[in-house]
Write a protein that holds these residues in place. Structure first.
Motif, PDB file in Angstrom:
ATOM      1  N   LEU A 151       0.828  -1.212   0.000  1.00  0.00           N
ATOM      2  CA  LEU A 151       0.000   0.000   0.000  1.00  0.00           C
ATOM      3  C   LEU A 151       0.862   1.262   0.000  1.00  0.00           C
ATOM      4  O   LEU A 151       0.455   2.299  -0.542  1.00  0.00           O
ATOM      5  CB  LEU A 151      -0.910  -0.024   1.231  1.00  0.00           C
ATOM      6  CG  LEU A 151      -2.132   0.878   1.252  1.00  0.00           C
ATOM      7  CD1 LEU A 151      -3.028   0.599   0.058  1.00  0.00           C
ATOM      8  CD2 LEU A 151      -2.894   0.675   2.542  1.00  0.00           C
ATOM      9  N   VAL A 152       2.050   1.175   0.560  1.00  0.00           N
ATOM     10  CA  VAL A 152       2.965   2.325   0.571  1.00  0.00           C
ATOM     11  C   VAL A 152       3.290   2.756  -0.860  1.00  0.00           C
ATOM     12  O   VAL A 152       3.494   3.934  -1.132  1.00  0.00           O
ATOM     13  CB  VAL A 152       4.258   1.982   1.352  1.00  0.00           C
ATOM     14  CG1 VAL A 152       5.276   3.098   1.258  1.00  0.00           C
ATOM     15  CG2 VAL A 152       3.931   1.685   2.809  1.00  0.00           C
ATOM     16  N   LEU A 159       5.664  10.800  -2.104  1.00  0.00           N
ATOM     17  CA  LEU A 159       6.847  10.667  -1.250  1.00  0.00           C
ATOM     18  C   LEU A 159       8.149  10.666  -2.045  1.00  0.00           C
ATOM     19  O   LEU A 159       9.193  11.037  -1.513  1.00  0.00           O
ATOM     20  CB  LEU A 159       6.797   9.355  -0.459  1.00  0.00           C
ATOM     21  CG  LEU A 159       5.740   9.213   0.612  1.00  0.00           C
ATOM     22  CD1 LEU A 159       5.826   7.834   1.244  1.00  0.00           C
ATOM     23  CD2 LEU A 159       5.892  10.286   1.665  1.00  0.00           C
ATOM     24  N   GLY A 160       8.065  10.195  -3.267  1.00  0.00           N
ATOM     25  CA  GLY A 160       9.263   9.917  -4.050  1.00  0.00           C
ATOM     26  C   GLY A 160       9.506   8.422  -4.009  1.00  0.00           C
ATOM     27  O   GLY A 160       9.211   7.754  -3.015  1.00  0.00           O
ATOM     28  N   ARG A 161      10.012   7.898  -5.084  1.00  0.00           N
ATOM     29  CA  ARG A 161      10.179   6.446  -5.185  1.00  0.00           C
ATOM     30  C   ARG A 161      11.136   5.885  -4.149  1.00  0.00           C
ATOM     31  O   ARG A 161      10.877   4.852  -3.555  1.00  0.00           O
ATOM     32  CB  ARG A 161      10.643   6.077  -6.589  1.00  0.00           C
ATOM     33  CG  ARG A 161       9.567   6.286  -7.623  1.00  0.00           C
ATOM     34  CD  ARG A 161      10.083   5.934  -9.018  1.00  0.00           C
ATOM     35  NE  ARG A 161       9.032   6.119  -9.977  1.00  0.00           N
ATOM     36  CZ  ARG A 161       8.103   5.204 -10.232  1.00  0.00           C
ATOM     37  NH1 ARG A 161       8.121   4.070  -9.619  1.00  0.00           N
ATOM     38  NH2 ARG A 161       7.174   5.456 -11.126  1.00  0.00           N
ATOM     39  N   PHE A 204      10.093   3.289  -1.283  1.00  0.00           N
ATOM     40  CA  PHE A 204      10.757   1.989  -1.184  1.00  0.00           C
ATOM     41  C   PHE A 204      11.244   1.733   0.243  1.00  0.00           C
ATOM     42  O   PHE A 204      11.009   0.676   0.813  1.00  0.00           O
ATOM     43  CB  PHE A 204      11.931   1.916  -2.168  1.00  0.00           C
ATOM     44  CG  PHE A 204      12.795   0.703  -1.968  1.00  0.00           C
ATOM     45  CD1 PHE A 204      12.383  -0.540  -2.432  1.00  0.00           C
ATOM     46  CD2 PHE A 204      13.998   0.791  -1.291  1.00  0.00           C
ATOM     47  CE1 PHE A 204      13.170  -1.668  -2.225  1.00  0.00           C
ATOM     48  CE2 PHE A 204      14.784  -0.326  -1.077  1.00  0.00           C
ATOM     49  CZ  PHE A 204      14.364  -1.559  -1.554  1.00  0.00           C
ATOM     50  N   PHE A 205      11.917   2.739   0.812  1.00  0.00           N
ATOM     51  CA  PHE A 205      12.439   2.555   2.168  1.00  0.00           C
ATOM     52  C   PHE A 205      11.317   2.516   3.212  1.00  0.00           C
ATOM     53  O   PHE A 205      11.414   1.787   4.205  1.00  0.00           O
ATOM     54  CB  PHE A 205      13.491   3.609   2.508  1.00  0.00           C
ATOM     55  CG  PHE A 205      14.813   3.305   1.873  1.00  0.00           C
ATOM     56  CD1 PHE A 205      15.590   2.232   2.298  1.00  0.00           C
ATOM     57  CD2 PHE A 205      15.274   4.059   0.811  1.00  0.00           C
ATOM     58  CE1 PHE A 205      16.791   1.930   1.694  1.00  0.00           C
ATOM     59  CE2 PHE A 205      16.489   3.763   0.198  1.00  0.00           C
ATOM     60  CZ  PHE A 205      17.247   2.692   0.643  1.00  0.00           C
ATOM     61  N   ALA A 206      10.252   3.254   2.998  1.00  0.00           N
ATOM     62  CA  ALA A 206       9.101   3.179   3.900  1.00  0.00           C
ATOM     63  C   ALA A 206       8.493   1.775   3.867  1.00  0.00           C
ATOM     64  O   ALA A 206       8.160   1.204   4.913  1.00  0.00           O
ATOM     65  CB  ALA A 206       8.059   4.225   3.536  1.00  0.00           C
ATOM     66  N   ALA A 207       8.371   1.208   2.672  1.00  0.00           N
ATOM     67  CA  ALA A 207       7.842  -0.154   2.541  1.00  0.00           C
ATOM     68  C   ALA A 207       8.794  -1.164   3.175  1.00  0.00           C
ATOM     69  O   ALA A 207       8.361  -2.078   3.890  1.00  0.00           O
ATOM     70  CB  ALA A 207       7.605  -0.487   1.073  1.00  0.00           C
ATOM     71  N   ALA A 254       8.033  -3.526   6.362  1.00  0.00           N
ATOM     72  CA  ALA A 254       8.129  -4.987   6.252  1.00  0.00           C
ATOM     73  C   ALA A 254       8.967  -5.601   7.367  1.00  0.00           C
ATOM     74  O   ALA A 254       8.686  -6.718   7.804  1.00  0.00           O
ATOM     75  CB  ALA A 254       8.705  -5.373   4.889  1.00  0.00           C
ATOM     76  N   VAL A 255       9.979  -4.900   7.822  1.00  0.00           N
ATOM     77  CA  VAL A 255      10.861  -5.460   8.859  1.00  0.00           C
ATOM     78  C   VAL A 255      10.602  -4.863  10.235  1.00  0.00           C
ATOM     79  O   VAL A 255      11.307  -5.195  11.187  1.00  0.00           O
ATOM     80  CB  VAL A 255      12.353  -5.312   8.481  1.00  0.00           C
ATOM     81  CG1 VAL A 255      12.656  -6.047   7.191  1.00  0.00           C
ATOM     82  CG2 VAL A 255      12.760  -3.849   8.388  1.00  0.00           C
TER      83      VAL A 255
END
Length: 181
Positions: free
Chosen positions: A113-114, A121-123, A127-130, A134-135
């Motif tokens: 969903l992120v 946000l910017g790619r 990516f880092f938010a996702a 996840a971790v």
């Protein structure tokens, strides 16, 4: 292994025993051993009485909402197709794995969903938010139990994404370059 059993563990097994030591110090060989053991009672263990609430829906086709005790019907109704896919008619025929599938699925979907806010946000940030979602210890912890919290976070974040995109005038079909990551 007997001490683990005496401490209340069950399903104890030596999964791997390395034959080659990873270190030798003054003639003492250190080897890697992987032991699995489960703590708690054997058999079904249903978290926070949610499975008992689900039982009424599964076995009697009824859901009774108690506003002082529970979060609502979403978890039970989303679990129903999973239980039906196993041909279960009673709660005792549904495994923990099947009950926990719905929160685990929504935890996984939350990570995806992120990606819907990648343009805002910017790619790289998305990516880092996702990745961090996840971790995240909290997300990993709550996504593996049969409780409502993961669904609450998923739908709350989904509402935030929808409102954010609505406020900015963005649509879900916004053109995007599929080659950019």
């Amino acid at each position: 292994l007997r001490r683990l059993e005496a401490a209340g563990f069950h399903g104890i097994a030596i999964e791997r025993w390395e034959t080659v030591p990873f270190a030798v110090v003054e003639g003492i060989e250190f080897r890697s051993v992987t032991i699995t053991a489960h703590k708690g009672k054997q058999g079904p263990c249903y978290e926070a009485n949610q499975a008992v609430i689900f039982r009424r829906l599964l076995e009697q086709g009824q859901y009774v909402y108690d506003p002082f005790e529970h979060h609502g019907p979403a978890l039970s109704y989303l679990t129903l197709p999973v239980a039906r896919s196993t041909s279960a008619e009673k709660l005792s025929e549904v495994s923990q794995w099947h009950l926990r599938l719905v929160p685990a699925l929504f935890g996984t979907l939350l990570v995806g969903l992120v990606w819907l806010v990648r343009n805002e946000l910017g790619r790289r940030a998305a990516f880092f938010a996702a990745l961090l979602t996840a971790v995240s210890p909290a997300m990993v912890f709550y996504s593996r139990y049969y409780i409502h919290e993961t669904l609450l976070v998923f739908f709350t974040f989904g509402a935030i994404v929808a409102l954010w995109r609505y406020a900015r005038g963005a649509s879900a079909a916004e053109p995007d370059d599929p080659r950019a990551i």
